[in-house]
Design a protein around this motif. Structure first.
Motif, PDB file in Angstrom:
ATOM      1  N   PHE A   1       0.836  -1.207   0.000  1.00 31.32           N
ATOM      2  CA  PHE A   1       0.000   0.000   0.000  1.00 31.32           C
ATOM      3  C   PHE A   1       0.867   1.251   0.000  1.00 31.32           C
ATOM      4  O   PHE A   1       0.602   2.217  -0.739  1.00 31.32           O
ATOM      5  N   GLN A   2       1.942   1.257   0.792  1.00 33.63           N
ATOM      6  CA  GLN A   2       2.831   2.419   0.849  1.00 33.63           C
ATOM      7  C   GLN A   2       3.548   2.638  -0.475  1.00 33.63           C
ATOM      8  O   GLN A   2       3.727   3.781  -0.916  1.00 33.63           O
ATOM      9  N   GLN A   3       3.966   1.538  -1.122  1.00 38.21           N
ATOM     10  CA  GLN A   3       4.696   1.657  -2.385  1.00 38.21           C
ATOM     11  C   GLN A   3       3.822   2.230  -3.498  1.00 38.21           C
ATOM     12  O   GLN A   3       4.333   2.754  -4.488  1.00 38.21           O
TER      13      GLN A   3
ATOM     14  N   ARG B   1      -2.483   7.570   3.585  1.00 34.14           N
ATOM     15  CA  ARG B   1      -3.185   6.770   4.598  1.00 34.14           C
ATOM     16  C   ARG B   1      -4.552   7.353   4.933  1.00 34.14           C
ATOM     17  O   ARG B   1      -5.442   6.658   5.410  1.00 34.14           O
ATOM     18  N   GLU B   2      -4.722   8.657   4.653  1.00 36.81           N
ATOM     19  CA  GLU B   2      -6.016   9.290   4.940  1.00 36.81           C
ATOM     20  C   GLU B   2      -7.139   8.733   4.061  1.00 36.81           C
ATOM     21  O   GLU B   2      -8.327   8.952   4.343  1.00 36.81           O
ATOM     22  N   GLN B   3      -6.775   8.014   2.977  1.00 40.01           N
ATOM     23  CA  GLN B   3      -7.804   7.433   2.114  1.00 40.01           C
ATOM     24  C   GLN B   3      -8.371   6.122   2.665  1.00 40.01           C
ATOM     25  O   GLN B   3      -9.323   5.572   2.115  1.00 40.01           O
ATOM     26  N   LEU B   4      -7.771   5.622   3.733  1.00 41.11           N
ATOM     27  CA  LEU B   4      -8.269   4.385   4.344  1.00 41.11           C
ATOM     28  C   LEU B   4      -9.539   4.659   5.131  1.00 41.11           C
ATOM     29  O   LEU B   4      -9.608   5.620   5.908  1.00 41.11           O
ATOM     30  N   VAL B   5     -10.532   3.812   4.930  1.00 45.45           N
ATOM     31  CA  VAL B   5     -11.773   3.906   5.697  1.00 45.45           C
ATOM     32  C   VAL B   5     -11.594   3.074   6.963  1.00 45.45           C
ATOM     33  O   VAL B   5     -11.330   1.867   6.887  1.00 45.45           O
ATOM     34  N   PRO B   6     -11.713   3.685   8.147  1.00 49.36           N
ATOM     35  CA  PRO B   6     -11.475   2.938   9.396  1.00 49.36           C
ATOM     36  C   PRO B   6     -12.470   1.803   9.593  1.00 49.36           C
ATOM     37  O   PRO B   6     -13.629   1.874   9.172  1.00 49.36           O
ATOM     38  N   THR B   7     -12.005   0.741  10.243  1.00 44.68           N
ATOM     39  CA  THR B   7     -12.864  -0.386  10.623  1.00 44.68           C
ATOM     40  C   THR B   7     -12.213  -1.088  11.799  1.00 44.68           C
ATOM     41  O   THR B   7     -10.990  -1.042  11.957  1.00 44.68           O
TER      42      THR B   7
ATOM     43  N   GLY C   1      -7.416  -0.324   7.837  1.00 43.23           N
ATOM     44  CA  GLY C   1      -8.548   0.308   7.176  1.00 43.23           C
ATOM     45  C   GLY C   1      -8.926  -0.419   5.900  1.00 43.23           C
ATOM     46  O   GLY C   1      -8.390  -1.486   5.587  1.00 43.23           O
ATOM     47  N   ILE C   2      -9.846   0.158   5.172  1.00 41.24           N
ATOM     48  CA  ILE C   2     -10.342  -0.410   3.926  1.00 41.24           C
ATOM     49  C   ILE C   2     -10.140   0.609   2.811  1.00 41.24           C
ATOM     50  O   ILE C   2     -10.346   1.809   3.004  1.00 41.24           O
ATOM     51  N   VAL C   3      -9.719   0.133   1.636  1.00 41.51           N
ATOM     52  CA  VAL C   3      -9.538   1.024   0.498  1.00 41.51           C
ATOM     53  C   VAL C   3     -10.059   0.333  -0.760  1.00 41.51           C
ATOM     54  O   VAL C   3      -9.899  -0.872  -0.924  1.00 41.51           O
ATOM     55  N   THR C   4     -10.705   1.096  -1.630  1.00 44.60           N
ATOM     56  CA  THR C   4     -11.211   0.573  -2.899  1.00 44.60           C
ATOM     57  C   THR C   4     -10.339   1.088  -4.032  1.00 44.60           C
ATOM     58  O   THR C   4     -10.159   2.305  -4.189  1.00 44.60           O
TER      59      THR C   4
ATOM     60  N   LEU D   1      -8.879  -5.025   2.227  1.00 44.09           N
ATOM     61  CA  LEU D   1      -8.650  -4.808   3.648  1.00 44.09           C
ATOM     62  C   LEU D   1      -7.144  -4.659   3.827  1.00 44.09           C
ATOM     63  O   LEU D   1      -6.377  -5.546   3.444  1.00 44.09           O
ATOM     64  N   VAL D   2      -6.712  -3.550   4.386  1.00 41.81           N
ATOM     65  CA  VAL D   2      -5.285  -3.256   4.519  1.00 41.81           C
ATOM     66  C   VAL D   2      -4.805  -3.683   5.905  1.00 41.81           C
ATOM     67  O   VAL D   2      -5.365  -3.256   6.922  1.00 41.81           O
ATOM     68  N   VAL D   3      -3.784  -4.549   5.940  1.00 40.34           N
ATOM     69  CA  VAL D   3      -3.249  -5.044   7.209  1.00 40.34           C
ATOM     70  C   VAL D   3      -1.747  -4.813   7.248  1.00 40.34           C
ATOM     71  O   VAL D   3      -1.075  -4.790   6.216  1.00 40.34           O
ATOM     72  N   ASP D   4      -1.241  -4.642   8.449  1.00 38.45           N
ATOM     73  CA  ASP D   4       0.196  -4.427   8.636  1.00 38.45           C
ATOM     74  C   ASP D   4       0.766  -5.621   9.398  1.00 38.45           C
ATOM     75  O   ASP D   4       0.769  -5.648  10.632  1.00 38.45           O
ATOM     76  N   CYS D   5       1.180  -6.642   8.663  1.00 42.74           N
ATOM     77  CA  CYS D   5       1.769  -7.832   9.278  1.00 42.74           C
ATOM     78  C   CYS D   5       2.697  -8.496   8.265  1.00 42.74           C
ATOM     79  O   CYS D   5       2.714  -8.131   7.092  1.00 42.74           O
ATOM     80  N   SER D   6       3.459  -9.466   8.743  1.00 38.40           N
ATOM     81  CA  SER D   6       4.460 -10.118   7.903  1.00 38.40           C
ATOM     82  C   SER D   6       3.809 -10.978   6.830  1.00 38.40           C
ATOM     83  O   SER D   6       2.850 -11.691   7.089  1.00 38.40           O
TER      84      SER D   6
END
Length: 366
Positions: free
Chosen positions: A20-22, A27-33, A49-52, A71-76
């Motif tokens: 997502f970063q690349q 990050r403000e475009q992510l919809v919180p959940t 968050g969620i992004v379309t 669904l955007v996640v930050d994990c390995s």
């Protein structure tokens, strides 16, 4: 984008945060959940968050462009994203794991995506070495789990049956709790502790048919039984203890071919499957299970064919990791096995209460 996992069993589409970063998306475009994802080991990962995003797939002109909600996640992860069945359905795609290919209809013919065997293998090995196997996730329904607002105390309803207990709250006065406990003891006959406490259930509810194809060809032996294919048994008996993940996979595939002849097959093979979920290590538990399996297959059971109109019995067994069933027929006063079936529990299934596991075993068998 490369290093994408196509997962038919994933109920959502995942985008890992480094990818997502690349992309240069803010990050403000992510919809919180706050709905968590649950991985193989029950590990929960909360979403960033969620992004379309608009995604184009295929080579021109055989292309399809669709909006995909990730669904955007930050994990390995060794992957950049996971495409689950929502996107595959939207593309009307057909996947082939054997050919590492996805095909989909377009206005100009059939489009296709081809995987790379080398990259796929590298990603697989990298994921096996990670502690948090999150390459296939499911969205957990957002719900609030109500925690007890008070401490609970255990009440024994039958002094002669220690397993018959319930719990009541402690905020009530001692007098009220004693009255409630007495009431529960006096009315304990309304509780169904087992199927034996429900004798008047309509047979149409509790009688099930085994889901077998009538065209299945049985091998009739002189012993009036169905005998396991000796070549398949020999293939396992002559195997040396596996030394690589690939050899373990070969062993489990050979065992799967004999599943209907092996009682509680998944429980017997559990150490092998655990080996596949981590860096390869053939530990003492694996070696013990390997030897016990060979002992079992040295004298495999003879399965008995059924007779038209006879009454059959279904035995269920559950453990912390698997459910199993055995279909039995009686010949005189001797019970003879007709069929074994076993299935490993996955994720939330491992947390089912014992009675629900039994019900699940019944569903699996039918």
């Amino acid at each position: 984008m490369y290093q994408v996992l196509v997962d038919n069993e994933s109920s959502v589409d995942i985008l890992y945060y480094p990818a997502f970063q690349q992309m240069g998306i803010g990050r403000e475009q992510l919809v919180p959940t706050n709905a968590p994802l649950v991985g193989f080991g029950g590990t929960r990962v909360y979403l960033l968050g969620i992004v379309t995003l608009s995604v184009t797939v295929g080579d021109y002109p055989q292309q399809v462009t669709k909006d995909i909600t990730f669904l955007v996640v930050d994990c390995s992860s060794a992957y950049n994203d996971i495409l689950g069945h929502p996107t595959l359905n939207a593309w009307k795609a057909v996947t082939s794991t054997y050919h590492l290919m996805v095909k989909f209809p377009t206005e100009y013919g059939v489009g296709e995506l081809r995987g790379n065997q080398v990259v796929a293998r590298e990603c697989y090995i990298a994921m096996m070495e990670m502690d948090d196997h999150l390459q296939a996730m499911i969205i957990e329904e957002q719900r609030t789990v109500a925690e007890p607002v008070e401490e609970l105390e255990e009440v024994h309803l039958d002094d002669s049956r220690s397993e018959r207990t319930t719990r009541i709250g402690t905020l009530a006065s001692q007098t009220v709790r004693q009255a409630l406990a007495l009431f529960l003891k006096e009315t304990q006959d309304v509780f169904a502790w087992s199927h034996e406490d429900m004798p008047e259930i309509d047979p149409s509810v509790i009688v099930h048919r085994l889901n077998l194809s009538p065209s299945f060809s049985f091998v009739q032996q002189k012993k009036r039984g169905i005998e396991v294919n000796p070549e398949k048994v020999k293939a396992i008996m002559e195997i040396s203890p596996p030394r690589t993940v690939k050899e373990v996979q070969s062993l489990t595939s050979k065992i799967a071919a004999l599943n209907r002849f092996v009682s509680r097959a998944m429980d017997k093979c559990l150490p092998f499957f655990r080996t596949l979920k981590r860096s390869f290590e053939w530990i003492d538990e694996c070696q013990k299970a390997f030897k016990e399996l060979k002992v079992y297959l040295s004298a495999p059971p003879l399965l008995s064919p059924s007779m038209p109109g006879e009454e059959l019995f279904l035995y269920l067994a559950v453990s912390s990791a698997a459910v199993s069933a055995t279909l039995i027929r009686e010949e005189g006063k001797v019970q003879r096995p007709m069929y074994f079936i076993s299935r490993a529990l996955r994720e939330a299934e491992e947390r089912y209460p014992q009675m629900e596991k039994l019900a699940f075993a019944l569903v699996t068998a039918t």
